[in-house]
Design an enzyme around this catalytic site. Structure first.
Site, PDB file in Angstrom:
ATOM      1  N   GLU A  25      46.419  36.567  54.087  1.00  0.00           N
ATOM      2  CA  GLU A  25      46.342  38.021  53.848  1.00  0.00           C
ATOM      3  C   GLU A  25      47.257  38.462  52.703  1.00  0.00           C
ATOM      4  O   GLU A  25      46.907  39.337  51.910  1.00  0.00           O
ATOM      5  CB  GLU A  25      46.717  38.756  55.150  1.00  0.00           C
ATOM      6  CG  GLU A  25      46.591  40.259  55.091  1.00  0.00           C
ATOM      7  CD  GLU A  25      45.182  40.730  54.793  1.00  0.00           C
ATOM      8  OE1 GLU A  25      44.277  40.465  55.591  1.00  0.00           O
ATOM      9  OE2 GLU A  25      44.985  41.367  53.734  1.00  0.00           O
TER      10      GLU A  25
ATOM     11  N   LYS B 167      43.047  37.508  42.259  1.00  0.00           N
ATOM     12  CA  LYS B 167      42.893  38.354  43.447  1.00  0.00           C
ATOM     13  C   LYS B 167      41.441  38.823  43.583  1.00  0.00           C
ATOM     14  O   LYS B 167      40.910  38.911  44.687  1.00  0.00           O
ATOM     15  CB  LYS B 167      43.874  39.520  43.369  1.00  0.00           C
ATOM     16  CG  LYS B 167      45.329  39.036  43.515  1.00  0.00           C
ATOM     17  CD  LYS B 167      46.330  40.089  43.109  1.00  0.00           C
ATOM     18  CE  LYS B 167      47.764  39.603  43.282  1.00  0.00           C
ATOM     19  NZ  LYS B 167      48.745  40.477  42.634  1.00  0.00           N
TER      20      LYS B 167
HETATM   21  N1  HSE Z   1      52.858  39.584  39.821  1.00  0.00           N
HETATM   22  C1  HSE Z   1      52.200  40.219  40.923  1.00  0.00           C
HETATM   23  C2  HSE Z   1      52.032  41.700  40.630  1.00  0.00           C
HETATM   24  C3  HSE Z   1      53.006  40.008  42.202  1.00  0.00           C
HETATM   25  O1  HSE Z   1      52.637  42.219  39.679  1.00  0.00           O
HETATM   26  O2  HSE Z   1      51.266  42.361  41.326  1.00  0.00           O
HETATM   27  C4  HSE Z   1      52.206  40.229  43.456  1.00  0.00           C
HETATM   28  O3  HSE Z   1      51.144  39.336  43.599  1.00  0.00           O
END
Ligand code: HSE
Ligand code: NAP
Length: 434
Positions: free
Chosen positions: A131, A207
């Site tokens: 998650e 993502k």
């Molecule tokens: N580098 C990522 C961001 C950290 O700035 O969202 C969280 O996944």
């Protein structure tokens, strides 16, 4: 006597230390829900000496030898919060193959190997959950998989990178330059020393691959996403966007088109009236359109020690419940996914903003308008500024057009001697929320 569950934590940095803190802070609440004692037994790091004196690790074995964890038959859950592909991948595979359930926050790994990892977990009747790999503390993967399962998901639009959202918000609200906003994000610890993954859009693309696998039940990976970052966005673009009623956001977009899916990460003008426009700073949001629920938005802190630990602990608690009732290896995300066709990004229709620096002479506007007309693109809005002595700056917003026509216009403009430079071309999200 109360049952015990022993856990090993791989990594004790931002997320690992937050996870230990979350467990300590809410131990009573967690253990009373589960009816069992939850012990952090072993922590794996590269440099145990760095961690030896930490109060929070009193009574916890700190090691750099993963074999110690694998050969400890009392460990039932491994939490992987080291990051990177190797050796995290090998460690996770070995744990699952030994019948140990795994919780991970590792988006790099899940975006490339998620379905493969889930298959190994299924084969060995253990859980794999992740998650925290998207949206930090925001519950999104399990809700997409379970709560929205009665929908055909048609669109996912995410602001899923906190660093770029922080930079763009700083440019919008405080007039910062891109370079200064990036430096501040680094100073505040949002951006890495090497910010490439964030500003070039790769983190958001990882993502998006995970979100699409679950929301669209599609077997996609990071390599399937077309990526554009925010490196070319200048203060001028942010200012003109604001004057025209928009804010610039880095969007991760999955669209159902025909029987396929289009996956893109790009900066876009978002109308101020859209719920995503008000997502500021390092916050994240994921906007989902389903054919039954209509539109829903998930919002919260997309990174950070405790918010991310909240998602990790949620997975740990649900894994313990599965272990306790003998259902480990069931109800996991990405179990029902298949390869689906990709919709050509060249055919995708969007509205676009152009910023051009042109010679300030008679007839320039007419010659530019001709190029748009020849490519069947209708101009919606034009603004001209005389900021320079011999040049004019032209901002145009054009109506929805296929990307291939936009690229043809870009080529033609490059060949027009009166166009000194194409400062930027940015997508414009239309006002229709869907
Ligand atoms: N580098 C990522 C961001 C950290 O700035 O969202 C969280 O996944
Ligand atoms: P971090 O602060 O850099 O910590 C990494 C930890 O892992 C350190 O304790 C390090 O130990 C250990 N480690 C690294 N490589 C190792 C190896 N080969 N063997 C043993 N230990 C190793 O990282 P983080 O920010 O917590 O991120 C961890 C994971 O969570 C990543 O996958 C990241 O993408 C994900 N995530 C992070 C956030 C966030 O807000 N930070 C949010 C969501 C997801 P040493 O100090 O001894 O090297």
């Amino acid at each position: 006597m109360m049952k015990e569950i022993n856990i090993a934590l791989l990594g004790f940095g931002t997320v690992g230390s937050g996870t230990a803190e979350a467990l300590n802070r809410n131990r009573e609440l967690i253990e009373s829900q589960l009816g069992c004692q939850v012990n952090l037994k072993t922590v794996l790091v590269r440099h145990p000496e760095k961690y030896a004196q930490l109060d929070i690790l009193k009574g916890v074995r700190v090691t750099s030898d993963y074999q110690e964890i694998l050969s400890d038959s009392s460990i039932q859950i491994v939490i992987e919060v080291m990051g990177g592909i190797h050796p995290a991948k090998e460690y996770i595979y070995a744990a699952l193959q030994r019948g140990i359930s795994v919780v991970s926050a590792n988006k790099d790994l899940v975006a490339l190997y998620g379905p493969e990892i889930i298959q190994i977990a299924l084969t060995h009747h253990v859980n794999f959950s992740c998650e925290a790999s998207v949206g930090g503390g925001i519950p999104i993967l399990q809700p997409l998989h379970d709560s929205l399962a009665g929908n055909r998901v048609d669109k996912i639009i995410g602001i899923v990178n906190g660093t770029t959202n922080y930079i763009l918000t700083n440019m919008t609200d405080n007039g910062a330059s891109y370079e200064d906003a990036l430096k501040e994000a680094q100073a505040k610890g949002f951006a890495e020393a090497d910010p490439t993954n964030d500003v070039c859009g790769y983190d958001a693309a990882r993502k998006l691959a995970i979100l699409t696998s679950i929301g669209f039940r599609a077997n996609v990976t990071f390599d399937d996403v077309l990526v554009e970052g925010i490196e070319k966005i200048q203060q001028e673009d942010v200012t003109y966007a604001r004057d025209m009623g928009y804010v610039i956001k880095l969007l991760a977009v999955a669209l159902r088109e025909g029987d396929g899916v289009a996956l893109n990460v790009y900066p876009a003008f978002v109308p101020k009236s859209h719920p995503l426009a008000s997502v500021k700073g390092a916050y994240n949001a994921i906007y989902v359109v389903g054919n039954v629920v209509d539109d829903v938005m998930f919002y919260g802190q997309g990174a950070g020690s405790l918010p991310t630990a909240s998602a990790v602990m949620g997975d740990v608690i649900s894994t313990i419940k599965h272990i306790s009732n003998g259902s480990a290896g069931t109800g996991m995300i990405m179990t029902d996914i298949q390869r689906i066709p990709f919709y050509s990004s060249l055919k995708l229709k969007d509205s676009y903003y152009f910023r051009l620096i042109v010679d300030d002479v008679t007839g320039v506007l007419a010659s530019i308008a001709r190029i748009f007309a020849d490519n069947d693109i209708s101009i919606n809005e034009v603004v001209q500024k005389r900021r320079f002595e011999k040049f004019a700056e032209l901002m145009l917003i054009v109506d929805t057009s296929p990307r291939e026509n936009i690229l043809r216009v870009e080529d033609a403009l490059k060949n027009l001697p009166t166009v000194k430079s194409i400062a930027n071309i940015i997508r414009v999200m239309n006002d229709d929320k869907k």
